[in-house]
Scaffold this active site. Sequence first.
Site, PDB file in Angstrom:
ATOM      1  N   ASP A 401       0.859  -1.181   0.000  1.00 26.40           N
ATOM      2  CA  ASP A 401       0.000   0.000   0.000  1.00 26.40           C
ATOM      3  C   ASP A 401       0.900   1.238   0.000  1.00 26.40           C
ATOM      4  O   ASP A 401       1.753   1.399   0.894  1.00 26.40           O
ATOM      5  CB  ASP A 401      -0.920   0.006   1.233  1.00 26.40           C
ATOM      6  N   ASP A 444      -3.928   2.453  -4.961  1.00 18.26           N
ATOM      7  CA  ASP A 444      -2.583   2.488  -4.369  1.00 18.26           C
ATOM      8  C   ASP A 444      -2.185   1.146  -3.784  1.00 18.26           C
ATOM      9  O   ASP A 444      -1.250   1.060  -2.993  1.00 18.26           O
ATOM     10  CB  ASP A 444      -2.508   3.569  -3.288  1.00 18.26           C
TER      11      ASP A 444
END
Length: 531
Positions: A401, A444
């Site tokens: 992430d 993301d």
Amino acid sequence: MFFFSNGQLSPNEINTLVRFCCFVIAMVFYFLSEHYKRYNPVYHWLQLFLLCMGLWNAAYVGYLLSPNAKEIAFFNSLIFVFNSFAGIFYFMFALQFSFPSSRYKLFPLFFIPCCTALLSVTYPLQGLMFTYEYVILDGIPRIPESYGPWYYVHLTYSYLIVLGGIVCMVVKLLKKSTPNKRTVCIILLGNLFLIVWNFIGTVIFPSMPLSPVFSGFFHLFCIITIYIGVISDIIEKMISIVTEKKDDLFPVPIFITDIHGILVYSSSRASTLLIQHGFRIYNDINFDAILQDFTRTDLPKHLPGITQDSTLSDFFLLEDNQTSIIYYIEVRPVICKRTGKQMGTSYFFNNITQINLLLSSLEKFAFRDMLTGAYNRHFFEMRKDIFAETDYSNFSLVMCDIDNLKLVNDTYGHAAGDDYIVSCCKTIFSSIRKKDFVFRMGGDEFLILLPDTNEPAARIIVDRIQNNICTNSLLSNAGFVTGISMGVASVIEDQPINFPELIEQADRDMYLVKTARKMTVCGDVSFPDII
């Protein structure tokens, strides 16, 4: 306007009616041929021939009906224009009909017809074609003609070019391999009558009252026989049926053979292939002779998981012995829609090299993320079962992430955010091995699959990625933490791979790392190489 004498039509009136019928029928046939022109070059030249024949006879009607000498002279000049082009278009039609695969550059042949047209319509300015003396005899306009030197050039050329077309048809008729000889005979009959009578009427009996009438009837006979012959021809039907689905606009070589295996048509790309193998382009090549220059590999007729196309009669691979290009061959019977009988066979040469390039492009479009080049989530869902069933000694999964992406977007804009994502992804690619897989799961979030990798080795890769991002990130001096938070989950040796459990485990590990990183600044760390 027609005048009756003793209740009967005069020869001039009969000629006018016949010429008008020629014009109407030629125009009707012209429009009826439009549908086929796109698929078969023969219909293109047939249309142009019919158009010129129709306009030729329309000009003749104007010549017969006009009361003014100057108008008569003008219509007569148009007759020479259209009959000049009718001859050249007939030759092009006969050549294409007789040799469907011929590819000749014949545009220089149009030079004389163009000169004839120019000199005919400019007759008042020069006498190279003909000159007129406008006189009135017994109240009727007459135009005694004085022919110039170019008239004889035009006359000789017109007869020679039409004779050339007839020679092409005769050559086709004499070939033993020609399957449609009846059609050729019908077309030849109409054209021989036309050219023979034109010659007789022009040279031998120019002043005979019924000469123009017979000429009009033979025009009509010629138009009807050519159109009926071509439109009902079995070879031309086959070409139109096959190329209606895959014509020269589609980059596939197409061959068509008759029921005896003789090549009767090849598309432009197929003709190029024949020339490369030393074959002359004509329509009596046995297709088996072409296949001798290729190495054939038969394929299983029932491939598992693939529904066979019901229109295929055969399919196999051919390797070009000269270029090593491999073709996937689709063989289909050519069926007459009216009778349901097989007329011949079509062969489609699909270049596997081009197909592989197409599949590569489709893979990039359908299975990869366009921004980063990583595989997308759809591809992961398709492939995860294959990964789960593969016999790996160890297997690790990394959930990633990107840190503070929203803050980057809000501070610098979404373009900078995209650059941040791309920079992180490039660092991931440069830090892993060729056999590893990277998937972009969301905005993301990334997923890394590490085959044959235990947990300690996976954490070494994770640390390497993080260090490379801290030292090379485009936004390393942004004033806040940049980088990627990563969590690892592994499967010990000989244990089944359960992706839902692995992803959940790696996800928990990732969020623990992300929480710990919120107050951490990147630093330089050294990591051992992975063997």
